[in-house]
Design a protein around this motif. Structure first.
Motif, PDB file in Angstrom:
ATOM      1  N   ILE A  92      -9.361   8.412   2.957  1.00 17.00           N
ATOM      2  CA  ILE A  92     -10.235   7.752   3.926  1.00 17.00           C
ATOM      3  C   ILE A  92      -9.651   7.801   5.341  1.00 17.00           C
ATOM      4  O   ILE A  92     -10.374   7.958   6.320  1.00 17.00           O
ATOM      5  N   HIS A  93      -8.325   7.735   5.472  1.00 14.72           N
ATOM      6  CA  HIS A  93      -7.701   7.862   6.795  1.00 14.72           C
ATOM      7  C   HIS A  93      -7.809   9.296   7.315  1.00 14.72           C
ATOM      8  O   HIS A  93      -8.019   9.516   8.507  1.00 14.72           O
ATOM      9  N   ALA A  94      -7.656  10.256   6.423  1.00 16.09           N
ATOM     10  CA  ALA A  94      -7.820  11.657   6.812  1.00 16.09           C
ATOM     11  C   ALA A  94      -9.236  11.897   7.317  1.00 16.09           C
ATOM     12  O   ALA A  94      -9.442  12.607   8.302  1.00 16.09           O
ATOM     13  N   CYS A  95     -10.203  11.272   6.664  1.00 20.33           N
ATOM     14  CA  CYS A  95     -11.597  11.393   7.082  1.00 20.33           C
ATOM     15  C   CYS A  95     -11.796  10.809   8.485  1.00 20.33           C
ATOM     16  O   CYS A  95     -12.465  11.407   9.323  1.00 20.33           O
ATOM     17  N   ALA A  96     -11.204   9.646   8.735  1.00 20.67           N
ATOM     18  CA  ALA A  96     -11.318   9.022  10.064  1.00 20.67           C
ATOM     19  C   ALA A  96     -10.659   9.884  11.131  1.00 20.67           C
ATOM     20  O   ALA A  96     -11.194  10.048  12.228  1.00 20.67           O
ATOM     21  N   LEU A  97      -9.501  10.444  10.825  1.00 17.64           N
ATOM     22  CA  LEU A  97      -8.827  11.301  11.799  1.00 17.64           C
ATOM     23  C   LEU A  97      -9.625  12.582  12.034  1.00 17.64           C
ATOM     24  O   LEU A  97      -9.689  13.090  13.150  1.00 17.64           O
ATOM     25  N   ARG A  98     -10.249  13.070  10.991  1.00 16.23           N
ATOM     26  CA  ARG A  98     -11.089  14.276  11.112  1.00 16.23           C
ATOM     27  C   ARG A  98     -12.323  13.989  11.965  1.00 16.23           C
ATOM     28  O   ARG A  98     -12.866  14.871  12.611  1.00 16.23           O
ATOM     29  N   GLY A  99     -12.787  12.743  11.934  1.00  9.95           N
ATOM     30  CA  GLY A  99     -13.922  12.359  12.781  1.00  9.95           C
ATOM     31  C   GLY A  99     -15.272  12.548  12.133  1.00  9.95           C
ATOM     32  O   GLY A  99     -16.283  12.651  12.829  1.00  9.95           O
TER      33      GLY A  99
END
Length: 181
Positions: free
Chosen positions: A64-71
């Motif tokens: 979920i953090h990777a998704c947020a960083l990916r935008g």
């Protein structure tokens, strides 16, 4: 006696939670619509299992953090529909302090659309990472003025926020394992 090979299939949920978390992060780089369909199905059928996968720490990152960083706002909405805590923190990946939230990641990017969406989900605007930095500090350090203004207008504590005296630069990914830019 025949040996069966272990299958890892996100749609059918074979494999360990850790393997599926890595698969989710890997699939973020490909066709997002397929991952969205698979995650919606998983959340509908096995919500607690989906939350485990989305919050599994892989070298400091969670899916979920990777998704947020990916935008990816669309995918993040699906992930959050699982009921995962909006203030979930991640481990300590290369180049970032531990304890970052989804809002920290969005502020690092300066993605005002994503920041607005996350704020609408009522996160703690003043939550601190392991270096005592709030999301608004991330936005300030990266010279994301619209993000800083938006967070301030929505009640972020501006104590400790100092405008940088150096030229702002775009963040560069320091880890080759999980680069989401």
């Amino acid at each position: 006696m025949a040996t069966s090979s272990k299958k890892i299939c996100l749609g059918k949920q074979y494999g360990s939670v850790r393997e599926l978390a890595m698969m989710v992060m890997a699939r973020m780089r490909d066709d997002e619509s397929k991952l969205i369909r698979q995650m919606k199905k998983m959340i509908k059928e096995r919500r607690s299992y989906a939350i485990q996968i989305l919050s599994t720490n892989i070298d400091g990152w969670t899916p979920i953090h990777a998704c947020a960083l990916r935008g990816s706002k669309k995918l993040l909405k699906v992930f959050l529909s699982s009921g995962i805590d909006i203030n979930i923190t991640m481990g300590e990946p290369d180049g970032l302090p531990a304890g970052c939230t989804l809002l920290h990641m969005a502020c690092l990017r300066g993605d005002i659309d994503l920041i607005e969406y996350l704020v609408s989900q009522k996160p703690d605007l003043n939550i601190k990472d392991s270096h005592n930095m709030t999301p608004v500090v991330y936005a300030t350090q990266r010279c994301h003025k619209r993000a800083v203004r938006f967070l301030q207008d929505n009640g972020a504590n501006m104590a400790g926020v100092v405008a940088p005296t150096y030229e702002c630069i775009t963040p560069q990914c320091s880890s080759t394992k999980f680069c989401f830019f």
